[in-house]
Design a protein around this motif. Structure first.
Motif, mmCIF file in Angstrom:
data_model
loop_
_atom_site.group_PDB
_atom_site.id
_atom_site.type_symbol
_atom_site.label_atom_id
_atom_site.label_comp_id
_atom_site.label_asym_id
_atom_site.label_seq_id
_atom_site.Cartn_x
_atom_site.Cartn_y
_atom_site.Cartn_z
ATOM 1 N N PHE A 38 0.793 -1.289 -0.113
ATOM 2 C CA PHE A 38 0.043 -0.059 0.021
ATOM 3 C C PHE A 38 0.900 1.264 -0.052
ATOM 4 N N VAL A 39 0.551 2.100 -1.122
ATOM 5 C CA VAL A 39 1.469 3.293 -1.006
ATOM 6 C C VAL A 39 0.422 4.485 -0.516
ATOM 7 N N GLY A 40 -0.654 4.672 -0.947
ATOM 8 C CA GLY A 40 -1.748 5.882 -0.426
ATOM 9 C C GLY A 40 -1.596 6.642 -1.338
ATOM 10 N N ASP A 41 -0.517 7.714 -1.461
ATOM 11 C CA ASP A 41 -0.250 8.988 -2.442
ATOM 12 C C ASP A 41 0.023 8.154 -3.774
ATOM 13 N N PRO A 42 -0.647 8.553 -4.657
ATOM 14 C CA PRO A 42 -0.487 8.088 -6.259
ATOM 15 C C PRO A 42 0.654 8.952 -6.650
ATOM 16 N N VAL A 43 1.089 9.930 -6.022
ATOM 17 C CA VAL A 43 2.193 10.658 -6.642
ATOM 18 C C VAL A 43 3.418 9.921 -6.264
ATOM 19 N N ALA A 44 3.581 9.595 -5.285
ATOM 20 C CA ALA A 44 4.802 8.592 -4.729
ATOM 21 C C ALA A 44 4.672 7.383 -5.540
ATOM 22 N N CYS A 45 3.853 6.861 -6.388
ATOM 23 C CA CYS A 45 3.971 5.494 -6.831
ATOM 24 C C CYS A 45 5.414 5.212 -7.576
ATOM 25 N N LEU A 46 5.624 6.373 -8.412
ATOM 26 C CA LEU A 46 6.807 6.028 -9.447
ATOM 27 C C LEU A 46 8.045 5.781 -8.503
ATOM 28 N N ASP A 47 8.253 6.544 -7.695
ATOM 29 C CA ASP A 47 9.491 6.395 -6.790
ATOM 30 C C ASP A 47 9.424 5.079 -5.980
ATOM 31 N N TYR A 62 12.838 -3.689 0.723
ATOM 32 C CA TYR A 62 12.039 -2.527 0.380
ATOM 33 C C TYR A 62 12.069 -1.379 1.328
ATOM 34 N N LEU A 63 11.542 -1.712 2.635
ATOM 35 C CA LEU A 63 11.564 -0.859 3.767
ATOM 36 C C LEU A 63 12.889 -0.125 3.927
ATOM 37 N N ALA A 64 13.830 -0.941 4.080
ATOM 38 C CA ALA A 64 15.106 -0.298 4.068
ATOM 39 C C ALA A 64 15.364 0.605 2.946
ATOM 40 N N ARG A 65 15.186 0.331 1.896
ATOM 41 C CA ARG A 65 15.291 1.390 0.973
ATOM 42 C C ARG A 65 14.491 2.612 0.900
ATOM 43 N N VAL A 66 13.304 2.474 1.544
ATOM 44 C CA VAL A 66 12.411 3.694 1.627
ATOM 45 C C VAL A 66 12.931 4.360 2.546
ATOM 46 N N GLN A 67 13.665 3.746 3.670
ATOM 47 C CA GLN A 67 14.191 4.564 5.033
ATOM 48 C C GLN A 67 15.313 5.313 4.360
ATOM 49 N N ALA A 68 16.376 4.702 3.569
ATOM 50 C CA ALA A 68 17.493 5.273 3.357
ATOM 51 C C ALA A 68 17.370 6.400 2.177
ATOM 52 N N ALA A 69 15.984 6.357 1.450
ATOM 53 C CA ALA A 69 15.842 7.411 0.583
ATOM 54 C C ALA A 69 15.062 8.365 0.885
ATOM 55 N N ALA A 70 14.668 8.493 2.344
ATOM 56 C CA ALA A 70 13.844 9.259 3.024
ATOM 57 C C ALA A 70 14.662 10.598 3.383
ATOM 58 N N PRO A 71 15.837 10.508 3.875
ATOM 59 C CA PRO A 71 16.496 11.821 4.168
ATOM 60 C C PRO A 71 16.790 12.492 3.147
ATOM 61 N N SER A 72 17.290 11.896 1.766
ATOM 62 C CA SER A 72 17.788 12.647 0.600
ATOM 63 C C SER A 72 16.400 13.364 0.180
#
Length: 285
Positions: free
Chosen positions: A182-191, A267-277
């Motif tokens: 589940f993503v929720g926001d369609p704008v964030a789907c591509l990333d 996947y969650l590790a990559r999302v967490q790593a991408a959050a600060p950037s």
């Protein structure tokens, strides 16, 4: 006294006694063969599933031969002693319709080898891993979500195999499983799609080529078209729960839950790593 003959009635029928002895010998040989086959299979095969499958096959062959020989023993000869037994057998088959259908199903499964020990099968609402294949029934280790064995066992009559739809997942083959995120926001789907696809690719990289060859073999055997084994991610905007990502990747049926958890963790590790950037880019802007 001359001319007087006395008949002494026989207490037993020699023909009937012979058939009983022959039947006991046939049953004893069948038991001996199955026990010997169990020891031979245990000594020859190291893999428990191969060992169990070899023993089940030999045991079912011995049972079929035993039933055939018993039938010939009691029907051949043309004497009257076999007629009552044949009548009882015929009446039993008419009354026990389920037993007859189960016997037909067991014969079909033995000839076609639709599934083997270790495969996952589903008949109606029953799903599980095949633990033993008998002549009239199949013993299953029941499974729950993601084919996780829950510790209970189900006895599946072969009559259900004949009258219902059967779904088989061979344990040695790769299957394409799907995982929804589940993503929720369609704008964030591509990333998020790129992150999920990279996570699935990294986890499944060691066996992607093997899975691809397995799917090609299935295509050649079944004359059908199958999708590629390379992990892919699709965007689902039609769900009532909001935007979702659907990841498709190969795995073996027994490893489905473990692989799904590895993909989610990566996947969650990559999302967490991408959050600060992402936060830094927003602050700079």
């Amino acid at each position: 006294m001359a001319g007087l003959s006395v008949r002494i009635p026989l207490m037993y029928d020699p023909s009937l006694l012979t058939k009983l002895l022959v039947s006991l010998v046939i049953v004893a040989l069948a038991v001996l063969i199955t026990r010997t086959a169990r020891r031979v299979a245990a000594a020859r095969f190291d893999d428990p599933s191969q060992r169990k499958q070899a023993w089940v096959t030999i045991r079912n062959i011995a049972l079929l031969i035993c039933l055939a020989l018993l039938g010939l023993t009691w029907t051949l000869g043309g004497d009257q002693s076999s007629l009552p037994l044949a009548a009882v057998a015929g009446a039993s088959l008419i009354v026990s319709k389920d037993i007859l259908i189960s016997a037909m199903g067991g014969t079909v499964l033995f000839l076609t080898r639709t599934y083997q020990v270790g495969d996952f099968i589903e008949v109606g609402s029953v799903r599980g891993r095949v633990a033993d294949i008998r002549f009239l029934s199949t013993l299953l280790d029941a499974s729950g979500d993601a084919d996780l064995i829950n510790g209970s066992r189900v006895l599946l009559q072969h009559s259900a195999v004949i009258t219902s739809t059967l779904r088989v997942t061979p344990h040695e083959h790769f299957m394409l499983t799907t995982l929804r995120v589940f993503v929720g926001d369609p704008v964030a789907c591509l990333d998020r799609r790129a992150l999920l696809e990279a996570a699935a690719l990294e986890v499944c990289e060691p066996w992607i080529e093997e899975a691809e060859r397995g799917l090609l073999d299935l295509e050649a055997a079944h004359w059908s078209r199958l999708p590629s084994a390379r992990p892919r991610v699709f965007i689902d905007l039609a769900s009532d729960k909001g935007a979702q990502l659907v990841a498709a990747f190969p795995c073996r049926v027994e490893e489905r839950l473990r692989i799904e958890q590895r993909v989610l963790s990566e996947y969650l590790a990559r999302v967490q790593a991408a959050a600060p950037s992402v936060q830094e880019s927003a602050a700079t802007a």
